[in-house]
Design an enzyme around this catalytic site. Structure first.
Site, PDB file in Angstrom:
ATOM      1  CG  HIS A 180     -68.525  32.063   3.619  1.00  0.00           C
ATOM      2  ND1 HIS A 180     -69.286  32.481   2.542  1.00  0.00           N
ATOM      3  CD2 HIS A 180     -68.831  30.747   3.804  1.00  0.00           C
ATOM      4  CE1 HIS A 180     -69.999  31.455   2.088  1.00  0.00           C
ATOM      5  NE2 HIS A 180     -69.750  30.389   2.835  1.00  0.00           N
ATOM      6  CD  GLU A 214     -58.965  27.301   0.519  1.00  0.00           C
ATOM      7  OE1 GLU A 214     -60.094  27.776   0.457  1.00  0.00           O
ATOM      8  OE2 GLU A 214     -58.581  26.553   1.421  1.00  0.00           O
ATOM      9  NE  ARG A 228     -49.692   5.371   3.375  1.00  0.00           N
ATOM     10  CZ  ARG A 228     -49.337   4.148   3.743  1.00  0.00           C
ATOM     11  NH1 ARG A 228     -49.739   3.107   3.036  1.00  0.00           N
ATOM     12  NH2 ARG A 228     -48.597   3.973   4.808  1.00  0.00           N
TER      13      ARG A 228
END
Ligand code: NAD
Ligand code: GLY
Length: 383
Positions: free
Chosen positions: A267, A255, A139
């Site tokens: 892009h 994001e 983790r």
């Protein structure tokens, strides 16, 4: 302004408890380098997972392992860590479950615990793969990025995106996992193949267009020196690119707000081109260079920018020996590929387009007819 190539430049990425420094310098890869040893020690000391660290796994690829990773492993041993090296085949195919599984096996062999340091030495493929191993094993393990390709130095080593590919799509399996430090020795670029180096330059130009007119001007003046890998120019170029990317990541780490999408200038077209041509036909930066020209022309047709700006962009990319026109291909396939872009909403293709040099906006204004017209104008005529 270019700096003395010997001085180290530090960029701080401010993300609360996940903050970290990026060191940009030249010629740190000689064994026993005290600055490197102190960087590793302080990076480990700063993080909870780093504090109990006794072991490290250096992950690299078959091109970089012998040239750079082995000396970095020796330097890490000099910090008192038990160090192992894992090597995967060079290339995009190593962003796979099989390669990831081989790294988990090495970590099991090493009896890794939650404090075992992962050190990624290589291009973006290694950063993404090693970064995802660090994000997922136990983790989360501490991660140091030592990027050796220009693209990795100016883009992929900064910002915490890690991941591997699924056979049906790129970067579909991944996690955000920030490194505890990024060590950039521009000397590693001396062995980078020319085409890979030029490809990385496209992302550098992108930062000028999206965020920094002065930096764009600096690149216009220094394109020749950059292409010749002048150390002072490289150092400024890499450090400024990292600062500009860090500015975006600090505003939108995960994001969520749309700010990070500005990094996607060029892009939308580039991803479609890579998809249609087949991965590997264009290097990513080559596709981004052409994508930036196409998207500047879209902005021009919408009346957002003056054609002179597109011309400046084309001139700069040409000086850097990057392509600015599309090889002949089926435009309908490109249009179809754009319909799958991750930025799209409600079936409309969205682009990041310049409003002026240094400022871009996300928009779905371009119609299919306009996109088709622009792609047609930038396509080379079959000979
Ligand atoms: P890469 O890692 O495949 O490196 C390109 C080639 O250069 C490889 O053959 C590699 O072995 C070689 N190489 C690297 N450094 C070298 C050196 N110093 N000397 C000699 N050879 C060297 O590709 P890349 O262009 O660095 O990165 C592309 C990858 O990065 C893609 O998978 C892309 O998805 C990913 N990426 C990730 C992010 C992110 O934010 N995580 C951003 C952009 C790109
Ligand atoms: N390379 C795009 C990003 O890091 O968000």
């Amino acid at each position: 302004m270019p700096h003395n190539a010997q001085d180290s430049l530090t960029i701080h990425v401010s993300l609360g408890t996940r903050s970290y420094p990026i060191e940009v310098l030249e010629g740190s890869s000689s064994p026993g380098n005290s600055a490197f040893i102190s960087f590793i020690r302080t990076s480990l000391e700063r993080s909870w997972s780093g504090r109990g660290c006794t072991k490290a796994l250096v992950i690299s690829d078959s091109n970089v392992a012998q040239i750079w990773a082995s000396s970095i492993a020796s330097q890490l041993s000099a910090t008192g860590l038990e160090v192992a090296v894992a090597e995967v085949p060079a290339g995009e195919s190593s962003k796979s479950l099989a390669a990831l599984s081989s790294i988990y096996d090495r970590l099991m062999d090493l009896k890794a615990d939650r404090h075992t340091l992962i050190v990624a030495v290589g291009g973006g493929v290694i950063g993404d793969l090693a970064g995802f191993a660090a994000a997922s094993f136990n983790r989360g393990l501490p991660l140091v990025m030592i990027p050796t390709s220009l693209l990795a130095q100016v883009d992929s080593s900064v910002g915490g995106k890690t991941g591997i590919n699924h056979p049906r799509g790129k970067n579909l399996i991944g996690a955000f996992h920030q490194p505890i430090g990024v060590w950039i020795d521009i000397n590693t670029l001396t062995t980078l193949p020319d085409r890979e180096f030029k490809s990385g330059l496209a992302e550098v130009v992108k930062y000028g267009v999206i965020q920094d007119p002065e930096f764009f001007h600096f690149l216009e003046i220094n394109a020749g020196l950059a292409l010749n890998r002048n150390p002072s120019v490289l150092k400024h170029m890499v450090a400024r690119s990292c600062r500009l990317k860090a500015d975006v990541v600090e505003l939108d780490e995960l994001e969520h707000t749309g700010v990070r999408a500005i990094l996607n200038y060029g892009h939308t077209v580039a991803h479609a081109m890579e998809n249609v041509a087949g991965y590997g036909e264009y290097l990513h930066g080559e596709a981004v260079a052409i994508g930036m020209v196409a998207e500047a022309k879209l902005a021009e047709k919408l009346g957002w920018i003056d054609p002179l700006l597109t011309q400046r962009l084309v001139n700069l990319l040409s000086c850097m020996k990057l392509p600015t026109s599309l090889r002949p291909c089926d435009i309908q396939l490109l249009m179809a590929a754009m319909k799958h872009d991750k930025k799209n909403r409600s079936g409309r293709v969205r682009f990041v387009l310049p409003r002026r040099l240094g400022h871009v906006e996300l928009t779905d204004e371009p119609t299919d007819d306009l996109i088709l017209a622009v792609l047609t104008t930038i396509m080379e005529r079959p000979s």
